[in-house]
Design a protein around this motif. Structure first.
Motif, mmCIF file in Angstrom:
data_model
loop_
_atom_site.group_PDB
_atom_site.id
_atom_site.type_symbol
_atom_site.label_atom_id
_atom_site.label_comp_id
_atom_site.label_asym_id
_atom_site.label_seq_id
_atom_site.Cartn_x
_atom_site.Cartn_y
_atom_site.Cartn_z
ATOM 1 N N CYS A 51 -2.204 -42.213 -7.615
ATOM 2 C CA CYS A 51 -2.594 -41.138 -8.525
ATOM 3 C C CYS A 51 -3.064 -41.765 -9.832
ATOM 4 N N GLY A 54 -0.692 -41.062 -15.603
ATOM 5 C CA GLY A 54 -0.307 -39.820 -16.265
ATOM 6 C C GLY A 54 -0.196 -38.628 -15.321
ATOM 7 N N TRP A 55 -0.529 -38.804 -14.046
ATOM 8 C CA TRP A 55 -0.437 -37.744 -13.047
ATOM 9 C C TRP A 55 0.813 -37.985 -12.202
ATOM 10 N N CYS A 62 -1.838 -35.047 -6.409
ATOM 11 C CA CYS A 62 -1.456 -35.553 -7.726
ATOM 12 C C CYS A 62 -1.583 -34.386 -8.700
ATOM 13 N N TYR A 64 -1.424 -32.985 -12.839
ATOM 14 C CA TYR A 64 -1.505 -33.270 -14.261
ATOM 15 C C TYR A 64 -0.952 -32.059 -15.008
ATOM 16 N N SER A 66 -0.657 -30.495 -18.595
ATOM 17 C CA SER A 66 -1.278 -30.676 -19.910
ATOM 18 C C SER A 66 -0.251 -30.580 -21.030
ATOM 19 N N CYS A 79 -9.943 -29.189 -15.959
ATOM 20 C CA CYS A 79 -9.535 -29.815 -14.686
ATOM 21 C C CYS A 79 -10.758 -30.346 -13.940
#
Length: 191
Positions: A51, A54-55, A62, A64, A66, A79
């Protein structure tokens, strides 16, 4: 025995036609690929999932989460800009993972909302961003939701503070212009 046939003690005569050579880089490459193929064949391919930084990985995706807020359309565009989409929730296990992750990010005792890829703002009917069929039976709406569909046409995971335990009934429909956090999803890459 003549002088040419004599061999010093402790040494062997070289075999005719043989020579010493180093291991070919191609042999190393083919060996590495064979090991990787063997690991994938026996079900150890999870160790090769990747991934972006940060994911968070979960199953074949994967995610994310925010740390900034924006309306639904901007969230979807954000996205898309990361080659992903707002999350499409397909299973109870995925819902549990997402809710637990969001709850772990919430630091307040009030409430927090995270957009997902479900809306009715274009068609008036609930639709996932990837065109996965919407099935009321496979949803996790809060009691009494969705309501006010004439105005509240975007869906979000709603967490009522960091101690919220309501894993399976926390979706809320809200105005699409509301600024919320977002969860983006993309497929894991195998390396």
């Amino acid at each position: 025995m003549n002088q040419q046939e004599r061999v010093s003690p402790g040494t062997a005569a070289p075999a005719e036609g043989s020579s010493c050579s180093r291991l070919s880089p191609w042999v190393l490459l083919v060996s590495a690929l064979a090991v990787k193929t063997a690991l994938m064949t026996v079900g150890l391919e999870d160790s090769w999932k990747c991934c972006p930084e940060g994911w968070r990985p979960f199953q074949e995706s994967c995610y994310y989460f925010s740390d900034d807020q924006m309306p639904w359309n901007e969230s979807q565009q954000n996205c898309s800009g990361m080659d992903s989409q707002l999350v499409v929730i397909n299973t109870e296990a995925e819902q549990e993972f997402l809710f637990s992750s969001v709850k772990g990010l919430v630091t307040n005792t009030y409430e927090t909302k995270y957009y997902m890829g479900l809306s009715a703002h274009k068609t008036g009917k609930w639709q996932w961003v990837d065109r996965t069929p919407y099935k009321k039976m496979g949803t996790f709406w809060k009691p009494g939701e969705p309501n006010l569909l004439f105005a509240e046409k975007c869906a979000a995971i709603h967490v009522k503070g960091s101690t919220d335990s309501n894993t399976y009934s926390n979706w809320n429909n809200i105005l699409c212009s509301t600024s919320c956090y977002r969860i983006c999803e993309l497929a894991v890459k195998f390396v």
